[in-house]
Design a protein around this motif. Structure first.
Motif, PDB file in Angstrom:
ATOM      1  N   UNK A  14      25.181  20.526 -10.872  1.00  0.00           N
ATOM      2  CA  UNK A  14      25.475  20.967  -9.183  1.00  0.00           C
ATOM      3  C   UNK A  14      24.379  21.967  -8.641  1.00  0.00           C
ATOM      4  N   UNK A  15      23.787  22.784  -9.496  1.00  0.00           N
ATOM      5  CA  UNK A  15      22.795  23.856  -9.133  1.00  0.00           C
ATOM      6  C   UNK A  15      21.578  22.835  -9.004  1.00  0.00           C
ATOM      7  N   UNK A  16      21.168  21.859  -9.882  1.00  0.00           N
ATOM      8  CA  UNK A  16      20.020  21.278  -9.312  1.00  0.00           C
ATOM      9  C   UNK A  16      20.166  20.382  -8.333  1.00  0.00           C
ATOM     10  N   UNK A  17      21.345  19.738  -8.096  1.00  0.00           N
ATOM     11  CA  UNK A  17      21.798  18.919  -6.912  1.00  0.00           C
ATOM     12  C   UNK A  17      21.558  19.712  -5.526  1.00  0.00           C
ATOM     13  N   UNK A  18      21.946  21.061  -5.567  1.00  0.00           N
ATOM     14  CA  UNK A  18      21.685  21.992  -4.464  1.00  0.00           C
ATOM     15  C   UNK A  18      20.396  22.333  -4.117  1.00  0.00           C
ATOM     16  N   UNK A  19      19.529  22.382  -5.382  1.00  0.00           N
ATOM     17  CA  UNK A  19      18.052  22.397  -5.133  1.00  0.00           C
ATOM     18  C   UNK A  19      17.412  21.507  -4.493  1.00  0.00           C
ATOM     19  N   UNK A  20      17.848  19.921  -4.772  1.00  0.00           N
ATOM     20  CA  UNK A  20      17.398  18.868  -4.418  1.00  0.00           C
ATOM     21  C   UNK A  20      17.732  18.862  -2.706  1.00  0.00           C
ATOM     22  N   UNK A  21      18.785  18.968  -2.564  1.00  0.00           N
ATOM     23  CA  UNK A  21      19.381  18.934  -1.056  1.00  0.00           C
ATOM     24  C   UNK A  21      18.783  20.056  -0.352  1.00  0.00           C
ATOM     25  N   UNK A  22      17.990  21.100  -0.931  1.00  0.00           N
ATOM     26  CA  UNK A  22      17.287  22.183   0.080  1.00  0.00           C
ATOM     27  C   UNK A  22      15.787  21.778  -0.026  1.00  0.00           C
ATOM     28  N   UNK A  23      15.304  20.497  -0.550  1.00  0.00           N
ATOM     29  CA  UNK A  23      14.045  20.047  -0.427  1.00  0.00           C
ATOM     30  C   UNK A  23      13.143  20.428  -1.727  1.00  0.00           C
ATOM     31  N   UNK A  24      13.666  21.067  -2.690  1.00  0.00           N
ATOM     32  CA  UNK A  24      12.911  21.503  -3.959  1.00  0.00           C
ATOM     33  C   UNK A  24      12.636  19.913  -4.615  1.00  0.00           C
TER      34      UNK A  24
END
Length: 267
Positions: free
Chosen positions: A38-48
């Motif tokens: 979930x943390x990684x997906x949050x990062x991806x969703x923020x443009x990381x």
């Protein structure tokens, strides 16, 4: 542009013993997925686009999760279970790892990312703080604040007075309902507190933070404290505290982990 993120995941998980002796806290299951997913997906969703995960020697399970299992994929294909293959799809982001040989604090873990970061601003996500909101992305809001202000940003939440002693607490001047100019930060205040704004595990830093992490002495718990580096850096570099309104759950607290599970299952 903020395209790199660091996830410090090398701690011993002492608040969750004895299970964390064999299962990293970052791998606690939430609806069939580990928390760190979930943390990684949050990062991806923020443009990381690039992530560095800081691990200890005993946390190879995290690496295994974000690696392909050709044997399992072959098994599914050969046994008419290819419909399950999408569940094994890896996140669309480049993930690297670095080992923290000894858990010397959050600040020590982050300074291991200096070469990875280079001259770019970067995000930090603490993996034991999970934000839940279908319409908002906590890290995106932190990064957006950085784009508006072009200064370091620390995510905060309003916390009840009796719980502030467990957090870093910021002091600042109000800009808007969502933003404060930081003037001070105190790690786990045990008496009076400057505000009810607690640091909550989402940051954007400029690479100048490393010069402070590399020179500060060990602080509370004989660890390199990120809070101490921020406090030192405040003397020459501005910081914005961004108030996050999303619900946040601390995996280190059993009651909050159970509340998170209940929230996710109901959702």
């Amino acid at each position: 542009m903020v395209r790199k993120a660091v996830i410090p995941a090398a701690g011993y998980g002492t608040r969750n013993l004895p299970i964390t002796k064999v299962l990293p806290k970052e791998m606690f299951p939430i609806c069939g997925r580990p928390a760190i997913d979930y943390i990684v997906q949050e990062a991806i969703g923020a443009g990381i686009e690039e992530i560095l995960i800081v691990l200890s020697r005993s946390k190879t399970m995290v690496m295994d999760y974000f690696d392909r299992s050709l044997e399992l994929e072959n098994f599914l294909n050969m046994n008419s279970k290819s419909h399950l293959l999408p569940l094994l799809q890896q996140p669309n982001v480049h993930i690297q790892y670095v080992r923290q040989s000894y858990a010397r604090g959050l600040g020590d873990a982050i300074r291991l990312a200096e070469r990875f970061v280079g001259s770019d601003p970067f995000a930090v996500l603490l993996p034991d703080q999970l934000f839940v909101n279908e319409k908002k992305n906590a890290l995106y809001e932190i990064i957006d604040t950085y784009y508006q202000s072009h200064v370091n940003v620390v995510g905060v939440k309003e916390i009840q007075q009796e719980n502030l002693k467990f957090y870093g607490v910021v002091e600042g001047t109000k800009i808007t309902d969502e933003m404060y100019t930081m003037t001070n930060i105190i790690e786990k205040p045990q008496s009076s507190t400057p505000s009810n704004l607690a640091v909550i595990g989402r940051y954007v830093f400029t690479p100048e933070i490393f010069s402070f992490l590399n020179k500060i002495p060990p602080g509370i718990g004989n660890e390199i404290q990120l809070t101490d580096a921020i406090q030192e850096m405040l003397s020459i570099s501005p910081f914005i505290a961004r108030v996050l309104e999303e619900d946040c759950f601390d995996l280190g607290k059993e009651a909050e982990y159970m509340a998170l599970l209940n929230r996710m299952f109901k959702g």
